[in-house]
Scaffold this motif. Structure first.
Motif, short mmCIF file in Angstrom:
data_model
loop_
_atom_site.label_atom_id
_atom_site.label_comp_id
_atom_site.label_asym_id
_atom_site.label_seq_id
_atom_site.Cartn_x
_atom_site.Cartn_y
_atom_site.Cartn_z
N GLN A 1 0.84 -1.19 0.00
CA GLN A 1 0.00 0.00 0.00
C GLN A 1 0.88 1.25 0.00
O GLN A 1 2.08 1.18 0.23
CB GLN A 1 -0.91 -0.01 1.23
N ALA A 2 0.27 2.40 -0.22
CA ALA A 2 1.01 3.66 -0.28
C ALA A 2 1.77 3.96 1.01
O ALA A 2 2.84 4.56 0.98
CB ALA A 2 0.06 4.81 -0.61
N ASP A 3 1.24 3.50 2.16
CA ASP A 3 1.90 3.76 3.44
C ASP A 3 2.99 2.74 3.77
O ASP A 3 3.56 2.76 4.84
CB ASP A 3 0.88 3.84 4.57
N GLY B 1 -13.61 -6.71 -10.50
CA GLY B 1 -13.29 -5.84 -11.61
C GLY B 1 -12.37 -4.70 -11.19
O GLY B 1 -11.57 -4.83 -10.27
N ARG B 2 -12.53 -3.59 -11.85
CA ARG B 2 -11.66 -2.43 -11.61
C ARG B 2 -11.92 -1.75 -10.28
O ARG B 2 -11.16 -0.89 -9.86
CB ARG B 2 -11.82 -1.44 -12.76
N ARG B 3 -12.98 -2.14 -9.58
CA ARG B 3 -13.29 -1.55 -8.27
C ARG B 3 -12.34 -2.04 -7.19
O ARG B 3 -12.22 -1.43 -6.14
CB ARG B 3 -14.72 -1.91 -7.85
N ARG C 1 -6.19 -1.90 -8.57
CA ARG C 1 -5.77 -0.52 -8.88
C ARG C 1 -4.33 -0.27 -8.44
O ARG C 1 -3.56 0.38 -9.15
CB ARG C 1 -6.73 0.47 -8.24
N ARG C 2 -3.93 -0.82 -7.28
CA ARG C 2 -2.54 -0.65 -6.83
C ARG C 2 -1.57 -1.36 -7.79
O ARG C 2 -0.51 -0.83 -8.10
CB ARG C 2 -2.37 -1.16 -5.41
#
Length: 124
Positions: free
Chosen positions: A16-18, A42-44, A49-50
């Motif tokens: 994750q970003a953190d 799906g894309r949700r 997305r990451r």
């Protein structure tokens, strides 16, 4: 990698970003010696997305932890062949979820696992 994919599920670890890692259990199939995964939502899906943003990603298969990258598949014929592999592997045991995995929303997230390298071996 294809030797690992006889398992029903693998654990996908995405940073994750953190900096923390998050785990998601996913289905994987092998076609012509290449491993593929899809996002059931799906894309949700946050992990999907990451991964598209090139987050560090590893898969845990049995006792092995492997660093991987993903290559989105945009060839409609290959996406259909991957759908067939999902149907063959999961259709009898999990027909409802398999139909979701082969729906247009999930099929649009088909990705090939590439650049597979061993990171560590987990304790027994």
């Amino acid at each position: 990698m294809s030797a690992y994919m006889d398992r029903a599920e693998i654990v996908l670890w995405v940073r994750q970003a953190d900096g923390r890692w998050s785990a998601r259990t996913v289905w994987a199939v092998v076609l012509d010696g290449q491993a593929y995964v899809r996002s059931a939502f799906g894309r949700r899906s946050a992990w999907y997305r990451r991964v598209l943003r090139h987050a560090d990603t590893e898969v845990e298969v049995g006792r092995d932890r492997l660093r991987v990258t993903f290559q989105p598949v945009d060839d409609p014929e290959l996406v259909q062949r991957v759908s067939g592999a999902y149907r063959a592997k999961y259709g009898l045991s999990w027909p409802g979820p398999m139909e979701s995995m082969n729906g247009s929303e999930a099929a649009a997230t088909t990705m090939r696992l590439t650049n597979v390298r061993q990171v560590s071996q987990l304790p027994a």
